[in-house]
Scaffold this active site. Structure first.
Site, short mmCIF file in Angstrom:
data_model
loop_
_atom_site.label_atom_id
_atom_site.label_comp_id
_atom_site.label_asym_id
_atom_site.label_seq_id
_atom_site.Cartn_x
_atom_site.Cartn_y
_atom_site.Cartn_z
N PHE A 84 0.82 -1.21 0.00
CA PHE A 84 0.00 0.00 0.00
C PHE A 84 0.86 1.27 0.00
O PHE A 84 0.40 2.32 -0.44
CB PHE A 84 -0.85 0.08 1.29
CG PHE A 84 -1.87 -0.99 1.48
CD1 PHE A 84 -3.07 -0.96 0.79
CD2 PHE A 84 -1.64 -2.02 2.38
CE1 PHE A 84 -4.03 -1.94 0.99
CE2 PHE A 84 -2.60 -3.01 2.59
CZ PHE A 84 -3.80 -2.97 1.89
N SER A 128 -4.38 1.88 -9.35
CA SER A 128 -5.45 2.89 -9.38
C SER A 128 -6.06 2.96 -10.77
O SER A 128 -5.37 2.70 -11.78
CB SER A 128 -4.84 4.24 -9.02
OG SER A 128 -5.70 5.29 -9.38
N ALA A 129 -7.31 3.37 -10.81
CA ALA A 129 -7.96 3.64 -12.10
C ALA A 129 -7.24 4.75 -12.84
O ALA A 129 -7.47 4.94 -14.04
CB ALA A 129 -9.41 4.02 -11.87
N THR A 130 -6.37 5.46 -12.16
CA THR A 130 -5.60 6.52 -12.82
C THR A 130 -4.75 5.95 -13.96
O THR A 130 -4.39 6.69 -14.88
CB THR A 130 -4.73 7.28 -11.80
OG1 THR A 130 -4.26 8.47 -12.38
CG2 THR A 130 -3.55 6.46 -11.34
N TYR A 152 1.95 11.15 -10.38
CA TYR A 152 1.40 10.11 -9.49
C TYR A 152 0.91 8.92 -10.32
O TYR A 152 1.27 7.76 -10.08
CB TYR A 152 0.26 10.70 -8.65
CG TYR A 152 -0.71 9.66 -8.15
CD1 TYR A 152 -0.37 8.82 -7.09
CD2 TYR A 152 -1.96 9.49 -8.75
CE1 TYR A 152 -1.25 7.85 -6.64
CE2 TYR A 152 -2.84 8.53 -8.31
CZ TYR A 152 -2.49 7.70 -7.26
OH TYR A 152 -3.36 6.73 -6.83
N LYS A 156 2.16 4.75 -10.75
CA LYS A 156 1.33 3.54 -10.65
C LYS A 156 1.53 2.67 -11.89
O LYS A 156 1.65 1.45 -11.80
CB LYS A 156 -0.15 3.90 -10.50
CG LYS A 156 -0.51 4.53 -9.15
CD LYS A 156 -0.36 3.55 -8.01
CE LYS A 156 -0.69 4.16 -6.66
NZ LYS A 156 -0.27 3.31 -5.53
N TYR A 180 -7.84 0.46 -7.93
CA TYR A 180 -8.92 1.06 -7.14
C TYR A 180 -9.60 2.18 -7.92
O TYR A 180 -8.94 3.01 -8.52
CB TYR A 180 -8.40 1.73 -5.87
CG TYR A 180 -7.51 0.95 -4.94
CD1 TYR A 180 -7.43 -0.43 -4.96
CD2 TYR A 180 -6.75 1.64 -4.00
CE1 TYR A 180 -6.61 -1.11 -4.06
CE2 TYR A 180 -5.93 0.97 -3.10
CZ TYR A 180 -5.85 -0.41 -3.15
OH TYR A 180 -5.04 -1.05 -2.26
N ASN A 182 -12.77 4.88 -6.61
CA ASN A 182 -12.73 5.96 -5.62
C ASN A 182 -13.11 5.45 -4.23
O ASN A 182 -14.30 5.45 -3.89
CB ASN A 182 -13.68 7.09 -6.04
CG ASN A 182 -13.18 7.84 -7.26
OD1 ASN A 182 -13.02 7.26 -8.34
ND2 ASN A 182 -12.90 9.12 -7.09
N1 UFG Z 1 -14.68 17.23 -6.59
C1 UFG Z 1 -15.33 18.41 -6.33
N2 UFG Z 1 -14.92 19.15 -5.26
C2 UFG Z 1 -13.90 18.77 -4.44
C3 UFG Z 1 -13.25 17.56 -4.71
C4 UFG Z 1 -13.65 16.81 -5.80
O1 UFG Z 1 -16.26 18.79 -7.05
O2 UFG Z 1 -13.60 19.50 -3.47
C5 UFG Z 1 -15.14 16.39 -7.71
C6 UFG Z 1 -14.08 16.17 -8.78
O3 UFG Z 1 -14.07 17.20 -9.71
C7 UFG Z 1 -14.53 14.81 -9.34
C8 UFG Z 1 -15.14 14.11 -8.13
O4 UFG Z 1 -15.47 15.13 -7.21
O5 UFG Z 1 -15.53 14.99 -10.29
C9 UFG Z 1 -14.20 13.14 -7.45
O6 UFG Z 1 -12.97 13.77 -7.14
P1 UFG Z 1 -11.89 13.10 -6.18
O7 UFG Z 1 -10.76 14.08 -6.02
O8 UFG Z 1 -12.53 12.60 -4.94
O9 UFG Z 1 -11.43 11.81 -6.99
P2 UFG Z 1 -10.76 11.69 -8.43
O10 UFG Z 1 -11.66 10.79 -9.22
O11 UFG Z 1 -10.40 12.98 -9.02
O12 UFG Z 1 -9.37 10.99 -8.05
C10 UFG Z 1 -9.34 9.66 -7.67
C11 UFG Z 1 -8.14 9.41 -6.76
C12 UFG Z 1 -6.86 9.59 -7.50
C13 UFG Z 1 -6.87 8.86 -8.80
C14 UFG Z 1 -8.09 9.21 -9.60
C15 UFG Z 1 -8.19 8.46 -10.89
O13 UFG Z 1 -8.15 10.28 -5.66
O14 UFG Z 1 -5.82 9.05 -6.70
O15 UFG Z 1 -9.24 8.92 -8.83
O16 UFG Z 1 -8.22 7.12 -10.64
F1 UFG Z 1 -5.77 9.19 -9.52
#
Ligand code: UFG
Length: 340
Positions: A84, A128-130, A152, A156, A180, A182
């Protein structure tokens, strides 16, 4: 006396590691945590002891310390390592790429070196799905092309490739890559959960901090995406389901299955505004928000086709968005300042 295989959890004191620790004990394994506490707090250990009712095996130290890791594998006769440990803030990785290359790539290299000098060749990796970059369509299957949009994500992807190269060099290596989507939510006890340092980057912990009154409102990053309500759609998965996916991955590899890379998601997308409404419902608190510009690097939609994990691991996500919000709220409201 039953045989309880020992599993080493690098970064096991973190958000996903700590939930997996509990799930492994419940499944009859002996997990051992290795953590340098750079992004977690030792206070989690006492909580884990309360949940599991037994002393927590934990070594403080770095996965980059090859001798330390070798010693742990020998001493505890480790059957599988779950890796992890790694930095995970997308924005920080853009600002400080070297920090990510050094920690995430250096950590994986050191771990593989340490394992190579032992007989342990079984590894589960937190991917990650990233690694799908900006996917051409949804749902995403595992054979989609991989790419990266930030350092980042690049780490991965390279870590996945390192594992592939190890398998080519020596087929004794068996690796389980978990991509993963979210992860959100918390253990239903409310004793452990996500404890981000500083303002949360991710949606659910930010929403939780607004609901508990620590932050005045949520910025919704864009409402003009090509999605039903214009806000971003993601595949939120309960951390308890995610923990069970690790148990299934370990069991599958220990039963002699081939290496695999699977999506770990629910297969269902939810928009930002759906999350806000579900959280208000679960908490009984208002979550004020304002529409803000799109966040750089965000994609409109990202959700999994989760059938391969079901086929290969016999695992599927069971918890709903309502469960995720309820458990996240219990953790947040019982621990407004996280682990203190
Ligand atoms: N969002 C907001 N406001 C915030 C935070 C997020 O509107 O304050 C929105 C984002 O724009 C997105 C959704 O909420 O539409 C989810 O955002 P997150 O930051 O929670 O998650 P992400 O999908 O952007 O990122 C996650 C992981 C990363 C990974 C990415 C792709 O946190 O590690 O998925 O797999 F890289």
């Amino acid at each position: 006396m039953t045989n309880k295989p020992s599993i080493l959890l690098t970064g096991g004191a973190g958000y996903i590691g700590s939930h997996t620790f509990v799930a492994l004990i419940e499944a009859g394994f002996t997990p051992i945590i290795l953590d340098d506490f750079s992004n977690s707090k030792p206070a989690v250990l006492e909580r884990l002891q309360r949940i599991t009712g037994q002393p927590v095996k934990c070594q403080q130290g770095s996965v980059a310390d090859v001798e330390l890791v070798q010693g742990l594998i020998h001493r505890h006769q480790i059957a599988t390592v779950i890796h992890f440990a790694g930095f995970k803030a997308v924005g920080e990785s853009v600002a400080q790429p070297l920090k990510y290359f050094e920690n995430n790539l250096g950590g994986m290299m050191a771990l593989l070196n340490a394992m190579q000098s032992t007989t342990c060749r079984t590894l589960v990796f937190s991917s990650s799905a990233t690694v799908y970059g900006d996917p051409a369509s949804v749902p995403i299957t595992e054979d989609f092309p991989r790419s990266h949009t930030n350092p980042y994500g690049h780490t991965k992807l390279v870590c996945e490739d390192m594992l592939a190269a190890m398998r080519v060099a020596n087929p004794a290596w068996r690796t389980g890559v978990l991509r993963y989507f979210n992860p959100v939510g918390a253990h239903p006890s409310g004793l452990i959960g996500e404890d981000p340092a500083g303002p949360p980057n991710n949606l659910m912990p930010y929403v939780a901090q607004v609901a508990v009154g620590k932050r005045p409102f949520l910025n919704v990053y864009g409402n003009d995406y090509a999605t039903p309500d214009g806000t971003g759609v993601r595949d939120y998965i309960h951390v308890q389901d995610l923990a069970q996916a690790h148990v299934a991955a370990v069991q599958t590899l220990l039963h002699g299955a081939d290496s695999f890379a699977v999506n770990v998601g629910t297969g269902q997308g939810h928009s930002v505004l759906e999350v806000v409404r579900a959280f208000e419902q679960a908490s009984g608190k208002p979550v004020p928000y304002q529409i803000a510009p799109r966040r750089a690097g965000d994609v409109a939609q990202c959700y999994a086709d989760a059938t391969l994990a079901q086929d290969l691991l016999g695992w599927r996500a069971k918890q709903t968005l309502a469960n995720m919000c309820e458990d996240s709220w219990r953790w947040q409201s019982n621990n407004p300042d996280g682990f203190v």
